[in-house]
Motif scaffolding. Structure first.
Motif, PDB file in Angstrom:
ATOM      1  N   VAL A  80      42.740  35.546  42.615  1.00 16.10           N
ATOM      2  CA  VAL A  80      42.449  35.721  41.968  1.00 16.10           C
ATOM      3  C   VAL A  80      41.400  37.214  42.871  1.00 16.10           C
ATOM      4  CG1 VAL A  80      41.356  37.058  40.059  1.00 16.10           C
ATOM      5  CG2 VAL A  80      43.256  34.988  39.615  1.00 16.10           C
ATOM      6  N   LEU A  96      43.269  39.069  44.925  1.00  9.14           N
ATOM      7  CA  LEU A  96      43.966  40.583  44.555  1.00  9.14           C
ATOM      8  C   LEU A  96      43.043  41.068  44.235  1.00  9.14           C
ATOM      9  CD1 LEU A  96      46.459  39.269  42.208  1.00  9.14           C
ATOM     10  CD2 LEU A  96      46.895  40.892  43.537  1.00  9.14           C
ATOM     11  N   GLY A  97      41.588  40.410  43.635  1.00 11.31           N
ATOM     12  CA  GLY A  97      40.432  41.918  43.726  1.00 11.31           C
ATOM     13  C   GLY A  97      39.629  42.233  44.671  1.00 11.31           C
ATOM     14  N   VAL A 102      43.247  35.977  31.314  1.00 11.34           N
ATOM     15  CA  VAL A 102      41.696  35.079  30.783  1.00 11.34           C
ATOM     16  C   VAL A 102      42.108  34.691  29.110  1.00 11.34           C
ATOM     17  CG1 VAL A 102      40.013  36.328  32.504  1.00 11.34           C
ATOM     18  CG2 VAL A 102      40.461  37.366  29.897  1.00 11.34           C
ATOM     19  N   PHE A 119      33.641  40.767  31.839  1.00 12.90           N
ATOM     20  CA  PHE A 119      35.247  40.862  32.458  1.00 12.90           C
ATOM     21  C   PHE A 119      35.876  42.141  32.138  1.00 12.90           C
ATOM     22  CE2 PHE A 119      39.511  40.075  33.681  1.00 12.90           C
ATOM     23  CZ  PHE A 119      39.541  39.633  35.267  1.00 12.90           C
ATOM     24  N   HIS A 126      37.791  50.492  34.006  1.00  9.23           N
ATOM     25  CA  HIS A 126      38.564  50.749  34.864  1.00  9.23           C
ATOM     26  C   HIS A 126      39.503  52.237  34.979  1.00  9.23           C
ATOM     27  CE1 HIS A 126      36.609  48.836  38.462  1.00  9.23           C
ATOM     28  NE2 HIS A 126      37.380  47.485  38.172  1.00  9.23           N
ATOM     29  N   CYS A 170      46.722  46.794  39.141  1.00 11.68           N
ATOM     30  CA  CYS A 170      46.062  46.070  38.717  1.00 11.68           C
ATOM     31  C   CYS A 170      47.270  45.615  38.072  1.00 11.68           C
ATOM     32  CB  CYS A 170      45.987  47.768  37.914  1.00 11.68           C
ATOM     33  SG  CYS A 170      44.641  48.908  38.956  1.00 11.68           S
ATOM     34  N   ARG A 198      51.938  33.394  31.959  1.00 13.92           N
ATOM     35  CA  ARG A 198      50.775  34.585  33.171  1.00 13.92           C
ATOM     36  C   ARG A 198      49.580  33.134  33.548  1.00 13.92           C
ATOM     37  NH1 ARG A 198      48.547  39.939  30.642  1.00 13.92           N
ATOM     38  NH2 ARG A 198      48.623  37.980  28.772  1.00 13.92           N
ATOM     39  N   TYR A 239      47.833  36.843  35.346  1.00 12.73           N
ATOM     40  CA  TYR A 239      46.874  36.011  34.785  1.00 12.73           C
ATOM     41  C   TYR A 239      46.309  36.614  33.709  1.00 12.73           C
ATOM     42  CZ  TYR A 239      46.827  34.708  40.063  1.00 12.73           C
ATOM     43  OH  TYR A 239      46.717  33.976  41.258  1.00 12.73           O
TER      44      TYR A 239
END
Ligand code: HEC
Length: 186
Positions: free
Chosen positions: A132, A135-136, A185, A36, A43, A176, A23, A183
């Motif tokens: 990203v 996508l958000g 982080v 984050f 969520h 999601c 990723r 990705y």
């Protein structure tokens, strides 16, 4: 025997590549990463709240969770709710903001950046690559659509209502998954 070893080797190679994490890495300062991931965990809680609400036939409640916690500018919504504005007043304000920004607010600027001093925004949009943020934005839109579908259910709910609501929820969860499979982080 040779066959068996060959088979084991192939299995090992396949397993190794299945476990390789290819990723794309999003590099962020550690405090941003903590925020984050905290937002991410919330969520999952939101999804659970939504599922429970649907299970008890509370479609308005399910819509409310999506709208106040998952749509674009959900932090702003929470602030305005705290200030005592009604959901209708907030809808009107959000709509006029969307229009003023010619639809650019959020497009590529989600995750708090667009909202600037919104206070509650994650403010980490600037750390996110464009795809990203995109996508958000897709995620916020899917959540908004879910809220719309859930709100439109009249009582008593039909089997078709449940299907529509779960389809809209699944479309949200798809986003999601799409983000998670591409990705991570660091
Ligand atoms: C725009 C991209 C994006 C979207 C949309 C998104 N996530 Fe994430 N999420 C991530 C990234 C990136 C990570 C970090 C993964 C890693 O580093 O391994 C993450 C991590 C998580 C984690 C792990 C948190 C932790 O403490 O390690 C959970 C839980 C999670 N997401 C839930 C969700 C849920 C539920 C949704 C949808 C309702 C969602 N995410 C939508 C990008 C996204």
């Amino acid at each position: 025997m040779k066959r068996l070893i060959q088979a084991i080797c192939i299995a090992t190679i396949t397993t190794a590549s299945a476990f390789a994490d290819d990723r794309q890495v999003i590099k962020v300062p550690s405090e941003i990463k903590a925020m984050f991931l905290e937002e991410m965990r919330s969520h999952l809680d939101n999804l659970n709240e939504i599922t429970l609400a649907i299970a008890s036939g509370d479609f308005k409640g399910a819509a409310y969770v999506a709208e106040t916690k998952m749509t674009f500018g959900h932090g702003m919504r929470t602030l305005m709710l705290d200030k005592g504005l009604t959901p209708e007043q907030i809808d009107a304000i959000m709509e006029s903001m969307r229009q003023q920004n010619g639809g650019t607010m959020g497009r590529g600027k989600g995750m708090g950046k667009g909202m600037g001093g919104g206070g509650q925004g994650m403010g980490m949009g600037r750390y996110m690559p464009d795809e990203v943020r995109q996508l958000g934005q897709t995620f916020h839109e899917a959540a908004a659509n879910f809220a719309k579908v859930a709100k439109s259910v009249s009582s008593p709910a039909t089997a078709e209502d449940y299907q529509n609501v779960f389809n809209a929820l699944s479309e949200t969860i798809d986003v999601c998954s799409a983000c998670h499979s591409s990705y991570r982080v660091e």
